[in-house]
Design a protein around this motif. Structure first.
Motif, mmCIF file in Angstrom:
data_model
loop_
_atom_site.group_PDB
_atom_site.id
_atom_site.type_symbol
_atom_site.label_atom_id
_atom_site.label_comp_id
_atom_site.label_asym_id
_atom_site.label_seq_id
_atom_site.Cartn_x
_atom_site.Cartn_y
_atom_site.Cartn_z
ATOM 1 N N VAL A 210 0.856 -1.186 0.000
ATOM 2 C CA VAL A 210 0.000 0.000 0.000
ATOM 3 C C VAL A 210 0.892 1.237 0.000
ATOM 4 N N ARG A 211 0.463 2.284 -0.713
ATOM 5 C CA ARG A 211 1.230 3.530 -0.773
ATOM 6 C C ARG A 211 0.348 4.700 -0.362
ATOM 7 N N TYR A 212 0.956 5.670 0.321
ATOM 8 C CA TYR A 212 0.249 6.870 0.768
ATOM 9 C C TYR A 212 0.934 8.092 0.168
ATOM 10 N N PHE A 213 0.164 8.882 -0.593
ATOM 11 C CA PHE A 213 0.652 10.151 -1.130
ATOM 12 C C PHE A 213 0.006 11.273 -0.317
ATOM 13 N N VAL B 156 -4.661 7.164 -0.826
ATOM 14 C CA VAL B 156 -4.178 5.804 -0.560
ATOM 15 C C VAL B 156 -4.275 4.982 -1.833
ATOM 16 N N LEU B 157 -3.153 4.380 -2.249
ATOM 17 C CA LEU B 157 -3.149 3.416 -3.340
ATOM 18 C C LEU B 157 -3.028 2.025 -2.731
ATOM 19 N N GLU C 93 -8.437 9.415 1.501
ATOM 20 C CA GLU C 93 -9.333 8.700 0.600
ATOM 21 C C GLU C 93 -8.544 7.643 -0.151
ATOM 22 N N SER C 94 -9.158 6.481 -0.349
ATOM 23 C CA SER C 94 -8.495 5.387 -1.055
ATOM 24 C C SER C 94 -8.922 5.385 -2.512
ATOM 25 N N LEU C 95 -7.956 5.155 -3.386
ATOM 26 C CA LEU C 95 -8.243 5.060 -4.817
ATOM 27 C C LEU C 95 -8.637 3.625 -5.111
#
Length: 598
Positions: free
Chosen positions: A442-445, A559-560, A593-595
């Protein structure tokens, strides 16, 4: 009684020694396209056996086993391969394609010269040996076959390509990759199935790809059956794809296409505007290349016309790199008074392929740091051979690669924000582009900016404004430590944080602390009067004078999820803009928010 059972009975009636005779009546060759991962263009075809079930066998392997036990394996292989070559020769573009044929290792050490028979057969069909690739299966333990290495060398010197089939699922694929100069590794379907949802599979495939590329070997993903699997394999660096999602095997040659439009990516490749790509293209050296099919006189001319160049890349008939040819490999022949005459002697039979040594291969868009690892992994190599869409594009020498790394570090240092020392916009864009293509975790921008910074800056001056910015940068460094954290300074009061791994609950907690710490620490920059009033008068961006609350930081997090891979960074930018508006409007100053995968 149906037709199939009747045929089974006929085989039993005629006996095992008639396997080849009956195979001639029912066996067909289907061709399955193998495509270039980055373009969807057909690179070649694998020949697959069809009709075996009409002889009562559940798989091609069972039929081959039966032929071997009946002493007819060589005849059956010759039947299958000659038909495959004949079908391949009917294709209008066969000279620009590669035919992949399965090679049964049990033929090694048998009667007859297999290689000579293959070469003569191809000559009659007007097909270059480099148009054929023999797949060496892991099904048999080649280490127990004393003649195996001899045959591999003969095939290689004759100009044929070699691949390891079913890599990872058999006896000794890793040993084959280590010991034999193969052109392709075909990763077994077991590791491709569900790879978009399985981090362990992605990890194994990524390292297999890196390992193969260090050895100058290309990677084929077998059994790609979904779009998600294709995207995952493409982004892990697989060079070629094969499977039902690409195209099913067919015996009807007119169904084959040169390009499969549903595979053509829209911006999936790494952006050529990355710093790495710009520096690599600036340093690439486009040396002239020799062809395997050239005579050695042309090589002598290359060295004569380029006296300071100690080596040249060697390509096969398709323009793919095969390795490099050193001057010292042929120097003895060049300077020996009878050297050229000896090389032209039919008995001596020396060709360019006899002198080629492997070299690491990398795509032009490979990051410089990864390219350095590839180069370092191939001890003693003179260069990295660069390709674009699988074809030769040039070389990078060791000195050029080190120059790229040094220049990259210098430019990154120059781009650092002088106030905070954090990386700037180009480095942030490159980070985001790499991260959206890596779905292992998981990645967070996270985008941070100050609310009501302008009236503060107008009232107290740029010096105190800069203090607020450096204060926030210090808080970022305090809250985010480790290799999996990336900090960037977009400019002014805008910051970026990239994070790999962790939970949404963890992210909410750490950013809430960051917001609270900044709200508390920034108060020391206000006058007692403004602190007491809890507000400050000033002009907004619309030029209207009004009261503003004390400054705070608002944070928007996109969130990706693990497994999600994106090709377009604009999707991230658009969604972040929406989340930032929600964060600023919220009481907490925070929105996440999650994509979703759709």
């Amino acid at each position: 009684m149906s037709a199939a059972p009747a045929e089974v009975l006929s085989l039993r009636r005629f006996g095992d020694d008639q396997v080849v005779t009956l195979a001639k009546l029912v066996i067909e060759n289907a061709l399955q396209p193998i495509v270039e991962a980055t373009t969807g263009a057909v690179f070649g075809y694998e020949s697959l056996m069809r009709g075996f079930e009409r002889l009562g066998f559940a798989s091609p392997v069972e039929l081959l086993d039966k032929a071997e036990s009946a002493g007819q394996l060589l005849a059956l292989e010759h039947l299958i391969n000659s038909r495959a070559v004949a079908a391949f020769a009917k294709l209008p573009d066969f000279s620009a394609r590669t035919l992949f044929l399965n090679f049964d290792a049990r033929l090694i050490g048998g009667e007859g010269d297999i290689v000579e028979r293959l070469v003569n057969h191809l000559k009659r069909a007007n097909i270059a040996p480099s148009s054929l690739c023999f797949e060496l299966s892991e099904r048999f333990d080649s280490s127990r076959m004393p003649d195996f290495s001899v045959l591999v060398r003969q095939l290689r010197l004759a100009g044929f390509k070699l691949a390891i089939d079913d890599f990872g699922a058999g006896f000794n694929g890793l040993k084959l990759l280590c010991d034999q100069p193969v052109d392709y590794v075909k990763i077994d379907r077991h590791f491709i199935s569900g790879i978009d949802k399985d981090a362990r599979r992605r990890h194994l495939v990524r390292h297999t790809v890196n390992m193969a590329h260090v050895l100058g070997t290309r990677v084929i993903a077998e059994g790609v059956e979904t779009e998600a699997e294709l995207l995952a394999c493409r982004d892990l660096g697989c060079d070629l794809m094969q499977g039902y999602f690409i195209a099913r095997p067919t015996t009807h040659l007119r169904e084959l296409q040169a390009v499969y439009p549903h595979l053509q990516p829209e911006g999936v490749r790494r952006s050529s505007s990355t710093l790495d790509s710009i520096l690599i293209r600036k340093e690439i050296e486009q040396l002239p290349a020799a062809r395997e099919s050239d005579d050695l006189d042309s090589v002598f001319d290359l060295f004569r016309l380029n006296p300071r160049q100690p080596f040249f890349p060697v390509l096969n008939a398709d323009g793919e790199p095969r390795g490099i040819l050193h001057e010292y490999h042929v120097k003895e022949m060049i300077y020996h008074p009878f050297g050229r005459d000896l090389l032209k002697n039919r008995i001596y039979q020396r060709r360019i392929s006899h002198f080629v040594t492997p070299a690491p291969i990398a795509d032009l868009d490979t990051p410089a740091d990864e390219m350095l690892k590839i180069f370092a992994g191939m001890d003693g190599s003179d260069c990295v051979i660069l390709t674009e869409n699988m074809r030769y594009a040039g070389i990078l020498s060791a000195s050029s690669l080190l120059k790229i790394i040094n220049e990259k570090q210098l430019k990154m240092a120059q781009e650092q924000n002088p106030l905070t020392g954090l990386p700037g916009n180009r480095t942030i864009r490159d980070y985001v582009q790499r991260a959206i293509l890596d779905g292992d975790r998981v990645r967070y921008f996270c985008y941070c900016d100050f609310d009501d910074f302008k009236p503060f800056n107008d009232t107290y001056g740029f010096q105190k404004g800069d203090l607020a910015i450096t204060l926030f940068a210090a808080l970022l460094r305090r809250h985010f430590i480790g290799e999996e954290k990336f900090l960037g300074h977009v400019g002014g009061d805008d910051f970026f944080v990239g994070i790999d791994g962790g939970t949404e609950e963890d992210m909410t907690a750490v950013f809430s602390r960051l917001i609270d710490d900044f709200r508390s620490d920034v108060r020391q920059l206000y006058s007692p009067e403004h602190l007491s009033a809890g507000r400050i008068s000033g002009y907004g961006r619309d030029g209207v004078s009004k009261d503003f609350p004390l400054m705070r930081c608002s944070i928007a997090v996109l969130v990706l999820p693990e497994g999600l891979v994106l090709s377009d960074g604009q999707v991230v930018s658009k969604r972040i803009a929406e989340i930032k508006a929600r964060a600023k409007a919220s009481e907490e100053g925070f929105a996440m928010e999650s994509l979703d995968r759709s």
